[in-house]
Design an enzyme around this catalytic site. Sequence first.
Site, PDB file in Angstrom:
ATOM      1  N   CYS A  54      66.836  41.198  24.448  1.00 52.30           N
ATOM      2  CA  CYS A  54      66.014  42.423  24.474  1.00 52.30           C
ATOM      3  C   CYS A  54      66.267  43.142  23.151  1.00 52.30           C
ATOM      4  O   CYS A  54      67.022  44.111  23.089  1.00 52.30           O
ATOM      5  CB  CYS A  54      66.371  43.287  25.664  1.00 52.30           C
ATOM      6  SG  CYS A  54      66.447  42.411  27.244  1.00 52.30           S
ATOM      7  N   ALA A  55      65.652  42.672  22.080  1.00 46.65           N
ATOM      8  CA  ALA A  55      66.108  42.992  20.727  1.00 46.65           C
ATOM      9  C   ALA A  55      65.540  44.279  20.139  1.00 46.65           C
ATOM     10  O   ALA A  55      66.209  44.919  19.326  1.00 46.65           O
ATOM     11  CB  ALA A  55      65.781  41.833  19.797  1.00 46.65           C
ATOM     12  N   ALA A  56      64.305  44.654  20.469  1.00 49.38           N
ATOM     13  CA  ALA A  56      63.673  45.794  19.808  1.00 49.38           C
ATOM     14  C   ALA A  56      64.453  47.086  20.083  1.00 49.38           C
ATOM     15  O   ALA A  56      65.010  47.246  21.171  1.00 49.38           O
ATOM     16  CB  ALA A  56      62.220  45.943  20.286  1.00 49.38           C
ATOM     17  N   PRO A  57      64.536  47.998  19.100  1.00 47.76           N
ATOM     18  CA  PRO A  57      63.840  47.956  17.811  1.00 47.76           C
ATOM     19  C   PRO A  57      64.536  47.151  16.730  1.00 47.76           C
ATOM     20  O   PRO A  57      64.002  47.003  15.639  1.00 47.76           O
ATOM     21  CB  PRO A  57      63.790  49.427  17.413  1.00 47.76           C
ATOM     22  CG  PRO A  57      65.033  49.993  17.965  1.00 47.76           C
ATOM     23  CD  PRO A  57      65.260  49.270  19.279  1.00 47.76           C
ATOM     24  N   GLY A  58      65.728  46.622  16.976  1.00 47.00           N
ATOM     25  CA  GLY A  58      66.290  45.663  16.036  1.00 47.00           C
ATOM     26  C   GLY A  58      67.574  46.050  15.345  1.00 47.00           C
ATOM     27  O   GLY A  58      68.035  45.324  14.470  1.00 47.00           O
TER      28      GLY A  58
ATOM     29  N   LYS B  91      70.682  46.104  16.521  1.00 52.44           N
ATOM     30  CA  LYS B  91      71.723  45.115  16.818  1.00 52.44           C
ATOM     31  C   LYS B  91      71.370  43.757  16.224  1.00 52.44           C
ATOM     32  O   LYS B  91      72.255  43.022  15.777  1.00 52.44           O
ATOM     33  CB  LYS B  91      71.923  44.995  18.337  1.00 52.44           C
ATOM     34  CG  LYS B  91      72.460  46.257  18.999  1.00 52.44           C
ATOM     35  CD  LYS B  91      72.690  46.029  20.480  1.00 52.44           C
ATOM     36  CE  LYS B  91      73.126  47.302  21.175  1.00 52.44           C
ATOM     37  NZ  LYS B  91      72.044  48.319  21.221  1.00 52.44           N
TER      38      LYS B  91
ATOM     39  N   ASP C 122      61.623  40.112  22.395  1.00 47.70           N
ATOM     40  CA  ASP C 122      61.267  41.327  23.123  1.00 47.70           C
ATOM     41  C   ASP C 122      59.964  41.087  23.862  1.00 47.70           C
ATOM     42  O   ASP C 122      59.112  40.313  23.416  1.00 47.70           O
ATOM     43  CB  ASP C 122      61.135  42.534  22.202  1.00 47.70           C
ATOM     44  CG  ASP C 122      61.293  43.838  22.968  1.00 47.70           C
ATOM     45  OD1 ASP C 122      62.442  44.289  23.149  1.00 47.70           O
ATOM     46  OD2 ASP C 122      60.270  44.420  23.403  1.00 47.70           O
TER      47      ASP C 122
ATOM     48  N   ASP D   4      71.558  43.002  25.982  1.00 49.29           N
ATOM     49  CA  ASP D   4      71.539  44.467  26.008  1.00 49.29           C
ATOM     50  C   ASP D   4      70.295  44.889  26.792  1.00 49.29           C
ATOM     51  O   ASP D   4      69.232  45.116  26.228  1.00 49.29           O
ATOM     52  CB  ASP D   4      71.510  45.013  24.580  1.00 49.29           C
ATOM     53  CG  ASP D   4      71.657  46.521  24.532  1.00 49.29           C
ATOM     54  OD1 ASP D   4      72.588  47.048  25.161  1.00 49.29           O
ATOM     55  OD2 ASP D   4      70.833  47.170  23.865  1.00 49.29           O
TER      56      ASP D   4
ATOM     57  N   CYS E 263      73.388  51.250  28.000  1.00 51.78           N
ATOM     58  CA  CYS E 263      73.745  52.605  27.574  1.00 51.78           C
ATOM     59  C   CYS E 263      73.647  53.541  28.785  1.00 51.78           C
ATOM     60  O   CYS E 263      73.178  54.663  28.685  1.00 51.78           O
ATOM     61  CB  CYS E 263      72.862  53.080  26.436  1.00 51.78           C
ATOM     62  SG  CYS E 263      71.099  52.894  26.712  1.00 51.78           S
TER      63      CYS E 263
END
Length: 866
Positions: free
Chosen positions: A194-198, A200, A226, A287, A340
């Site tokens: 779940c990469a966006a917005p990028g 990490k 994503d 994440d 988070c």
Amino acid sequence: MGGGRKRGRTQRRHFKQGRENVWKHNPQRPPAAGGEGAEGGAEGNPTWQPFATENPAFEDYYKAQEIIPEEEWGVFMNMLRKPLPATFRINASCQFFQDICSQLENDFRKSLETEVSDEHEEDAIRPLPWYPGNLAWHLNFSRMQLRRNQALEGFHEFLKRENEVGNITRQEAVSMVPPLFLNVQPDHHILDMCAAPGSKTFQLLEMIHQSTKPGLLPNAMVVANDVDVQRCNLLIHQTKRMCTANLIVTNHEAQNFPGCNLAKFSAETCTDDCKLQKLEFDRVLCDVPCSGDGTVRKAPDMWRKWNAGMGNGLHRLQVEIAMRGIGLLKVGGRIVYSTCSMNPVENEAVVAEILRRCGGSVELLDVSNELPELVRRPGISTWKVRDRGSWFGTHEDVPRYRKNVIIPSMFPSGKGAMDSDVASGSEVNTAVVDADMKDSANMVEEEQETKTASDDVSTIGDPNTEETSKLDSNEVPNNSDKKSDLTSVRTEHSNLPLHRCMRIVPHDQNSGAFFIAVLQKLSPINENQEVEKLEKGVGSDKVPHKKNTVHQQGVDGNVLDGKQNGDVDNETSNNKSSEEAKFVNEADNDQAGQRDRRRKPQNQGRWRGVDPVIFFKDEAIIRSIISFYGIKDTFPLEGHLVTRNPDASHVKRIYYVSKSVQEVLELNVKVGERLKITSLGLKIFERQSSKDGSPCTFRLSSEGLPLLLPYITKQILYASAIDFQHLLQYRTIKFPDFVDAKFGEEASALLPGCCVVVLREGHQNMDSIAMDPSAISIVCWKGKTNLCVMVSPLDGKELLERICLRYGLEVPKADDVKVKPSMKINGSDEQPDDSTEAADPEALTESKASDMEIADVKESSNPAEC
């Protein structure tokens, strides 16, 4: 009843501006006790009111969960109401890494000492002690203070400029923690689910490039995924600053990320052991989308939106995403699960369910000896579940009509008993159950405990996840009223080693809140292993659970369809295109391989709206490029060049991919293009038409120049510092106007077309300058009478300032620097390197607002994503 005439653009704008903002003028809105919104908001608008930083339901919930000792509760809440300090990370692989570190230590650290704004902080700016190499820095100022404080204006401009060109990344401190626990090695294949917005993803790319020599690519690779196309665009924009050939960006639901196993999709098994047979990953970053209440310091609107139903609604999706990540993980590989959120239903409950499903195949690692200076707290083993104003300690206590919403995996033991009629095999009238839940969902009084879940997560599941404090006694079972009293709630204790999980709380190190669990895959998951708990509630209550089994490839079966990041609902599934829906169904079908072999040719593209990835094999063009620039044979081009245009005669951009990415692309073709690739590789050549009659129709790209520079032997010039400065400052200079007349003569002697200008200052041997990692170079265009810079205005301005600071030159004033974004060269259609074309899906419009923080785009739209 007609709608009347359509409003014109101006009329629509005035209508928008004239609408009343209920949050600005609401007289019932309580004043804020603090928070970011309290800083200077009333200066511009006398009717403006800051965000409230109170939510009784929030405090009651977390007090009951005992995530913080009672004696620390006051300190904990006070810290949550304070604005979050800004943090950023330096890109250790960037060219000016040492210069930036020196500037922070010697210039800004001293000049900002007088601006310390917190009695608890001694330094205005300091490196984070737990981040390796002092690469991450903590500011004693919030983002709002950076914008509004005139004394910080210079430093703020520095942060914005360096972030835009990729030298630093502005990112929340706790958000930098999960990638560190992956323990990334130079040859790892890494998946960011779940990469966006990028932010990490960019951090992972920094890690694999950090130890790489110039002209060489790491063997590692990052696949950043994503579910949302627009967020993929943001992800591409963020990672584009890294200029890497080791990245693939995909667009899939994380819980349905496709497996690429050649043995299942091809009747002819490949016997070449050197070729990639199956797409698996050494490291997986999971994440997941979450309620995001750990971001309340930077997103104070979370105080208003929060309720307990947000976490309950996301639990199913989080489990499915994590299980899919484990399915894609190699044996011996490591997966990091993080949120988070502070909610145990999203944290420890998910980890516990993973361990139960996988048995001894997965181990929760104890990483207490890693990052010793990071203050973290152990995970908890006891918690309760709150639903509609009632507390439940065990699944048995949940009312029958809510058992499909509040599922066994949410509880510490993971055990749950269905109603007697279900246990005996009799059918449940789901229509009646749904009707009961709909009726009870409508019985909400105005004095409810909290509003429904935020817009970002309220659509998950169904409206039944909405929490209420008062329900009609005739419709709600009596035991629900009893469970509202915490003293009567039975609690469970998990026997799993959940203390190995990590909780980061705000008042320990003046940060946000975060949850991290590190797991390792010890052995393959049995393909025939039945998921014991799925039939008891994990999964959609409207979908049969018989297919929910764990396979070595991941979790097959039906899971929640829809978007991550809070948009997971049934409407998303219903609105899918038939093509994508067919693809998801094929992923769960044993005969998918046969259908894929009958699919249409690659150059037509499998995915609607996404251009196919084509290996570029036009020998004539490749030979002309090699000949014109004198590229050495030691630079591998064959099999590493790709394009997104199936028409070879109209290719505009050529991208370079690393060997690891090349192997994945070849595998993806063999299995029927199961990966939906939105972006990949490093732009290295770009078509350039010219009236000057250049022998080569492709020019060099600024992004790919650092990789190619050590291998170029022609069309290369070496300039003095003053001439290099003038090129960046004036952008176009005639040959006789260079300070160094010899340099002007050498430039005029070049063939017309693209060339490279290297700064020779500080280098003794011109033959080895290109191999020096500190060598500074730019792409230019040699015309009939002049030399023109082909670097974006923003990059040119930043590079100009860097050179002046490094070599003691006078920094030109802003008025003296010519910025001509639409400049043409010698009558040709040549444009600077940052020009974009609408036909290219990767040529994204880059927002360069005066105060845009890439890492904050996710934060502002959905605090749950960090």
